[in-house]
Write a protein that holds these residues in place. Structure first.
Motif, PDB file in Angstrom:
ATOM      1  N   ILE A 295       0.713  -1.261   0.085  1.00 23.60           N
ATOM      2  CA  ILE A 295       0.107  -0.081  -0.041  1.00 23.60           C
ATOM      3  C   ILE A 295       0.969   1.322  -0.031  1.00 23.60           C
ATOM      4  N   PHE A 296       0.483   2.241  -0.928  1.00 22.19           N
ATOM      5  CA  PHE A 296       1.392   3.283  -0.930  1.00 22.19           C
ATOM      6  C   PHE A 296       0.337   4.556  -0.585  1.00 22.19           C
ATOM      7  N   SER A 297       0.589   5.640  -0.597  1.00 21.80           N
ATOM      8  CA  SER A 297      -0.143   6.787  -0.350  1.00 21.80           C
ATOM      9  C   SER A 297       0.379   8.061  -0.661  1.00 21.80           C
ATOM     10  N   ALA A 298      -0.535   9.052  -1.236  1.00 23.86           N
ATOM     11  CA  ALA A 298       0.051  10.504  -1.510  1.00 23.86           C
ATOM     12  C   ALA A 298      -1.018  11.421  -1.314  1.00 23.86           C
ATOM     13  N   GLY A 299      -0.641  12.731  -1.158  1.00 30.58           N
ATOM     14  CA  GLY A 299      -1.632  13.650  -0.926  1.00 30.58           C
ATOM     15  C   GLY A 299      -2.160  14.136   0.365  1.00 30.58           C
ATOM     16  N   LYS A 318      -0.537  20.170   2.454  1.00 33.82           N
ATOM     17  CA  LYS A 318      -0.033  19.324   1.314  1.00 33.82           C
ATOM     18  C   LYS A 318      -0.074  19.957   0.038  1.00 33.82           C
ATOM     19  N   THR A 319       0.845  20.672  -0.374  1.00 28.39           N
ATOM     20  CA  THR A 319       0.433  21.413  -1.750  1.00 28.39           C
ATOM     21  C   THR A 319       0.662  20.667  -2.828  1.00 28.39           C
ATOM     22  N   GLY A 320       0.304  21.033  -4.230  1.00 26.28           N
ATOM     23  CA  GLY A 320       0.405  20.547  -5.536  1.00 26.28           C
ATOM     24  C   GLY A 320       1.647  19.785  -5.661  1.00 26.28           C
ATOM     25  N   TYR A 321       2.699  20.900  -5.624  1.00 30.14           N
ATOM     26  CA  TYR A 321       4.158  20.448  -5.967  1.00 30.14           C
ATOM     27  C   TYR A 321       4.465  19.267  -4.993  1.00 30.14           C
ATOM     28  N   MET A 322       4.309  19.294  -3.803  1.00 26.28           N
ATOM     29  CA  MET A 322       4.364  18.196  -3.059  1.00 26.28           C
ATOM     30  C   MET A 322       3.725  17.060  -3.356  1.00 26.28           C
ATOM     31  N   ILE A 323       2.516  16.926  -3.906  1.00 24.88           N
ATOM     32  CA  ILE A 323       1.688  15.971  -4.367  1.00 24.88           C
ATOM     33  C   ILE A 323       2.320  15.180  -5.525  1.00 24.88           C
ATOM     34  N   GLU A 324       2.751  16.227  -6.423  1.00 23.06           N
ATOM     35  CA  GLU A 324       3.285  15.420  -7.547  1.00 23.06           C
ATOM     36  C   GLU A 324       4.557  14.883  -7.303  1.00 23.06           C
ATOM     37  N   SER A 325       5.479  15.343  -6.495  1.00 25.87           N
ATOM     38  CA  SER A 325       6.600  14.564  -6.334  1.00 25.87           C
ATOM     39  C   SER A 325       6.265  13.206  -5.505  1.00 25.87           C
ATOM     40  N   MET A 326       5.528  13.138  -4.446  1.00 22.82           N
ATOM     41  CA  MET A 326       4.940  11.714  -3.903  1.00 22.82           C
ATOM     42  C   MET A 326       4.454  11.122  -5.154  1.00 22.82           C
ATOM     43  N   VAL A 327       3.711  11.365  -6.086  1.00 21.86           N
ATOM     44  CA  VAL A 327       3.133  10.539  -6.848  1.00 21.86           C
ATOM     45  C   VAL A 327       4.491  10.081  -7.937  1.00 21.86           C
ATOM     46  N   THR A 328       5.222  10.910  -8.248  1.00 18.42           N
ATOM     47  CA  THR A 328       6.385  10.367  -8.983  1.00 18.42           C
ATOM     48  C   THR A 328       7.151   9.335  -8.254  1.00 18.42           C
ATOM     49  N   ALA A 329       7.236   9.568  -6.990  1.00 19.54           N
ATOM     50  CA  ALA A 329       8.198   8.400  -6.162  1.00 19.54           C
ATOM     51  C   ALA A 329       7.288   7.111  -6.342  1.00 19.54           C
ATOM     52  N   TRP A 349       9.032  16.668  -1.259  1.00 17.39           N
ATOM     53  CA  TRP A 349       8.105  17.371  -0.003  1.00 17.39           C
ATOM     54  C   TRP A 349       8.656  18.689   0.023  1.00 17.39           C
ATOM     55  N   ASN A 350       8.609  19.497  -1.010  1.00 12.23           N
ATOM     56  CA  ASN A 350       8.792  21.011  -1.251  1.00 12.23           C
ATOM     57  C   ASN A 350       7.240  21.629  -1.502  1.00 12.23           C
ATOM     58  N   ALA A 351       7.003  22.740  -1.076  1.00 12.46           N
ATOM     59  CA  ALA A 351       5.926  23.371  -1.110  1.00 12.46           C
ATOM     60  C   ALA A 351       5.845  24.517  -2.299  1.00 12.46           C
ATOM     61  N   ILE A 352       4.821  24.785  -2.831  1.00 13.36           N
ATOM     62  CA  ILE A 352       4.649  25.977  -3.553  1.00 13.36           C
ATOM     63  C   ILE A 352       3.298  26.359  -3.551  1.00 13.36           C
ATOM     64  N   CYS A 353       2.978  27.726  -3.423  1.00 16.60           N
ATOM     65  CA  CYS A 353       1.277  28.041  -3.235  1.00 16.60           C
ATOM     66  C   CYS A 353       1.280  29.291  -4.120  1.00 16.60           C
TER      67      CYS A 353
END
Length: 427
Positions: A295-299, A318-329, A349-353
């Motif tokens: 089981i994996f999880s993101a977002g 949990k911002t979009g940039y962070m979520i994208e990096s989780m998904v790629t991993a 786990w970087n943040a952009i808003c």
């Protein structure tokens, strides 16, 4: 052939579907299960609430879109995740089995934790496109008979950007309608100070947001605990930094939008080893659950501890940039696992808003999200509003076309280029 089951059809779920599909190739099956029949670009919901967008402008039908990109789609809610059986019971009566499960459900909105909160109570919401659509007629009714506004985020909330955005967007819309002078506005937040954002501030977000609210004549109450909400009245307890009582406010309102606290969805609650007591999924640095390695999880649905102790509970966004990096991993780790290798990829786990204010905005970049940081930058200007519009367009195109292009990462790189140019000009 491996069965990859993805729960959730939001920014994390759709990004996961496309990246996993590309990483694993055609010999493995990828299925998305979502309680919503559509993808919604959640960052645009504040615009929907004030009639600057319609529901159809920011949604994409999943049943027609995902199969075109070799991803199966099931329109149903998850009722119970059963990791011991490697299966998920759905609301349509079906039980889905999986080889690997990717949980990207987002949160359940905990409106019930405060009396009178939410669309079923006396406040509006921009957390969901349906809620924002329901708020449209309420906003028009308010503008026909304007009065006080109370806006912000309650105790335990972990997403503060949309509260600031919606306050400023309402201000902008009221000024366009020549009604702003009739509307006292109060911003109520659990944050210890304006611009904390659950991150301890980023760059000068405190100064930028305080200045913006002074300029727009929005008063604020921080360290605020919302006690109850009645028809046209909100009772708020303001605390000192040590947690002692400072003042009790009774705030009248003709219109209110308060962001709720989040928790895990009911299907995840109480699964020992999978989630914390709040129902958020526990993951390691590879976005993998330590108890159930399939089981994996993101977002927004993953467990991240609060940054620091505060007088009133404040969650971590949990911002979009962070979520994208989780998904790629996750996608790359699944590829390694299916090749009988150990997973090696980690989310940044970087943040952009990009916080849009209707006629301007504030942007911040935090690398990493929690301090101390390598990059700790914020800026403001009219260009942020235009950037948000462009980003909405590009991400919706990503969903429709099935691309895996990392739009949030591209945005970050562009922001940092702008920052470097500004530094050179000042030097």
């Amino acid at each position: 052939m491996a069965q990859i089951l993805i729960l959730g059809g939001g920014i994390a779920g759709i990004s996961a579907a496309y990246e996993i599909r590309e990483a694993l190739g055609k010999k493995h099956e990828v299925t998305v299960v979502s309680k919503a029949a559509h993808f919604q670009f959640t960052p645009s919901n504040p615009w929907v609430a004030v009639n600057w967008r319609k529901r159809e402008d920011i949604t994409v039908d999943l049943a027609t879109t995902l199969p075109r990109h070799k991803v199966k789609f099931i329109h149903a809610a998850a009722e119970k995740v059963m990791p011991e059986e490697k299966s998920v019971r759905l609301s349509n009566g079906e039980t889905m089995t999986y080889d690997y499960l990717v949980i990207t459900t987002g949160p359940e909105l905990a409106f019930d934790e405060i009396e009178g909160l939410g669309p079923n109570g006396f406040t509006n919401s921009v957390c969901d496109v349906d809620h924002a659509t329901e708020a449209q007629p309420h906003w028009e009714e308010f503008c026909a008979n304007p009065g006080p506004i109370v806006v912000g985020a309650v105790q335990g909330a972990s997403c503060y950007g949309p509260a600031y955005e919606f306050a400023m967007i309402m201000d902008t819309d009221l000024r366009k309608r020549k009604l702003r002078h009739k509307v006292p506005m109060t911003f109520v937040t659990a944050e210890p100070y304006v611009g904390h954002l659950g991150l301890g501030g980023v760059g000068d977000t405190k100064g930028l947001l305080e200045s913006e609210m002074r300029e727009r004549h929005i008063r604020w109450i921080t360290n605020a605990k919302v006690d109850k909400i009645e028809d046209g009245k909100m009772t708020v307890t303001e605390l000192n930094e040590d947690g002692s009582l400072k003042k009790v406010h009774e705030l009248p309102f003709g219109f209110s939008m308060m962001l709720p606290a989040f928790r895990g969805i009911p299907a995840l609650m109480g699964v020992e080893g999978l989630t914390n007591p709040r129902g958020f999924v526990i993951v390691d640095k590879h976005q993998r659950n330590p108890t159930y390695p399939d089981i994996f999880s993101a977002g927004v649905c993953i467990a991240i501890p609060p940054l620091e102790a505060t007088a009133v509970p404040v969650g971590v966004p949990k911002t979009g940039y962070m979520i994208e990096s989780m998904v790629t991993a996750i996608a790359q780790n699944l590829k390694e696992i299916l090749a009988d290798k150990e997973p090696t990829h980690e989310g940044t786990w970087n943040a952009i808003c990009l916080a849009d204010f209707g006629d301007g905005g504030v942007v911040f970049v935090a690398q990493p999200q929690n301090p101390p940081r390598n990059v700790n930058w914020s800026s403001s200007g009219k260009w942020v509003h235009l950037a948000k519009i462009a980003f909405e367009k590009y991400f919706l195109r990503k969903v429709r076309k099935g691309t895996t292009e990392p739009y949030f990462e591209k945005a970050v790189m562009q922001m940092l280029k702008i920052n470097k140019l500004k530094d050179k000009e000042q030097a």
